[in-house]
Design a protein around this motif. Sequence first.
Motif, PDB file in Angstrom:
ATOM      1  N   GLU A  61       0.827  -1.207   0.000  1.00 50.37           N
ATOM      2  CA  GLU A  61       0.000   0.000   0.000  1.00 50.37           C
ATOM      3  C   GLU A  61       0.862   1.258   0.000  1.00 50.37           C
ATOM      4  OE1 GLU A  61      -3.680   2.035   2.541  1.00 50.37           O
ATOM      5  OE2 GLU A  61      -2.493   0.415   3.436  1.00 50.37           O
ATOM      6  N   ARG A  62       1.889   1.272   0.844  1.00 52.09           N
ATOM      7  CA  ARG A  62       2.728   2.467   0.918  1.00 52.09           C
ATOM      8  C   ARG A  62       3.532   2.666  -0.369  1.00 52.09           C
ATOM      9  NH1 ARG A  62       4.494   6.521   3.962  1.00 52.09           N
ATOM     10  NH2 ARG A  62       6.663   7.177   3.697  1.00 52.09           N
ATOM     11  N   VAL A  63       4.115   1.593  -0.890  1.00 50.67           N
ATOM     12  CA  VAL A  63       4.903   1.706  -2.119  1.00 50.67           C
ATOM     13  C   VAL A  63       4.054   2.247  -3.266  1.00 50.67           C
ATOM     14  CG1 VAL A  63       6.117   0.387  -3.903  1.00 50.67           C
ATOM     15  CG2 VAL A  63       6.590  -0.060  -1.494  1.00 50.67           C
ATOM     16  N   LEU A  64       2.870   1.674  -3.464  1.00 53.85           N
ATOM     17  CA  LEU A  64       2.032   2.090  -4.583  1.00 53.85           C
ATOM     18  C   LEU A  64       1.527   3.518  -4.400  1.00 53.85           C
ATOM     19  CD1 LEU A  64       0.001  -1.152  -5.408  1.00 53.85           C
ATOM     20  CD2 LEU A  64       2.219  -0.402  -6.270  1.00 53.85           C
ATOM     21  N   ASN A  65       1.241   3.911  -3.162  1.00 56.64           N
ATOM     22  CA  ASN A  65       0.788   5.284  -2.912  1.00 56.64           C
ATOM     23  C   ASN A  65       1.905   6.296  -3.175  1.00 56.64           C
ATOM     24  OD1 ASN A  65      -1.809   4.551  -2.265  1.00 56.64           O
ATOM     25  ND2 ASN A  65      -1.476   4.538  -0.060  1.00 56.64           N
ATOM     26  N   LEU A  66       3.121   5.987  -2.712  1.00 53.97           N
ATOM     27  CA  LEU A  66       4.241   6.895  -2.968  1.00 53.97           C
ATOM     28  C   LEU A  66       4.495   7.034  -4.462  1.00 53.97           C
ATOM     29  CD1 LEU A  66       6.874   5.942  -0.231  1.00 53.97           C
ATOM     30  CD2 LEU A  66       5.822   8.192  -0.542  1.00 53.97           C
ATOM     31  N   ALA A  67       4.458   5.915  -5.183  1.00 55.44           N
ATOM     32  CA  ALA A  67       4.691   5.959  -6.630  1.00 55.44           C
ATOM     33  C   ALA A  67       3.608   6.760  -7.337  1.00 55.44           C
ATOM     34  CB  ALA A  67       4.755   4.544  -7.188  1.00 55.44           C
ATOM     35  N   ALA A  68       2.357   6.604  -6.898  1.00 55.19           N
ATOM     36  CA  ALA A  68       1.261   7.357  -7.509  1.00 55.19           C
ATOM     37  C   ALA A  68       1.452   8.855  -7.295  1.00 55.19           C
ATOM     38  CB  ALA A  68      -0.073   6.897  -6.934  1.00 55.19           C
ATOM     39  N   ARG A  69       1.897   9.238  -6.094  1.00 56.26           N
ATOM     40  CA  ARG A  69       2.114  10.657  -5.831  1.00 56.26           C
ATOM     41  C   ARG A  69       3.266  11.201  -6.686  1.00 56.26           C
ATOM     42  NH1 ARG A  69       0.416   9.288  -0.484  1.00 56.26           N
ATOM     43  NH2 ARG A  69       2.515   9.049   0.404  1.00 56.26           N
TER      44      ARG A  69
END
Length: 385
Positions: free
Chosen positions: A290-298
């Motif tokens: 969840e954190r990895v994908l959220n950081l990448a999306a941002r």
Amino acid sequence: MDIDEIRTDTPGCAKVAHLNNAGAALPPRPVIDAVAGHFAQESTIGAYEAAEQNQAAIDRFYGALARLLGARPDEIAYVENATRAWDLAFYSIPFADGDRILTTTSEYSSNAIAYQQVAAATGARVEVVPDEADGTLSLDALEAELAKGNVRLVSLNHVPTHNGLINPAVEVGRLCREHGVLYLLDACQSVGQLTVDVTEIGCDMLSATGRKFLRGPRGTGFLWVRRDILQTLVPPFLDLQAATWKAPDGYEMRDDAQRFETWERYVAGQIGLGVAADYAADLGMPRIQERVLNLAARLREHLAARPGVTVLDKGARPSGIVTFTVDGHDPAAIKAAAKERGVNVNVANPNTHGYDPHAAPAAVRASVHYYNTEGELEQLLSALP
């Protein structure tokens, strides 16, 4: 997830904004201590003697990887890197004239070379399954190819190294099971950033590395092979770890995945990789994902808002790998400029894109991990021209 605590546990975070996790991630302190501690023992009491004293830590590797993947310890083999792990699986399959190997446009060139070599030697055929418009493997096209018959293997990467997408590994597994076809998954860029459960995915073989998102030592990797098919696979080479000598002229292969191992290995690395697997499992792969994908999306959002920047990532569900270009600026120069500002990124090159007819030119590759912060993303953005 306590990011401050995790960053304190990661010495490299005090030195650099590390956005090259698809190359090699920063290891946490327990991994560093495990590797350094064993090597120190080897240097003071002898390597064989250190291994004898630390056999439990060596064996821990099998259970740790099994726990992370939802597998059994006897389905895990320790291998020196992901490429060799993948090779051991692929070259153990008894291909014959007329067999079909189905793969994707985004296949890694190293794997594509192996396909061509085996095809030339056996008469097997390599066929590339078309993509959907977003770049992911077309499941309809795959199903149509499977229905034609003579497919010996479906082989694909879970997360390509160069374009950010996540291939539909679970859905591919369902189709392969329905058609009774072997399924080899290259999980080099997914294990450690995504939840990877071999039972849910339904693959038969899976290869991955230690150095990338798993945060283990460089020079380590592993192979997982489903117990049900182990006896049908003959490794391309054997030694006294993989088999037992039966004098005067016979041998007996192991009946577990260690038939793919060699006796000599980087023992400190095996111990460290087991620690890395437990570290990720203890944090919880769903939370990491969840954190990895959220950081990448941002990061993609910030990049897309900048004039002259083109985000190149494909897929309906992009990964933690972010690729982009900046008009009028060479990606290698951007990498160098970022390094001067204390930010690590890498360059993705077309020659790693395998069969992709629409491969982008060289691009900057920024790959985030859960220990990265919004501030580090800003550091990268501020380094761009």
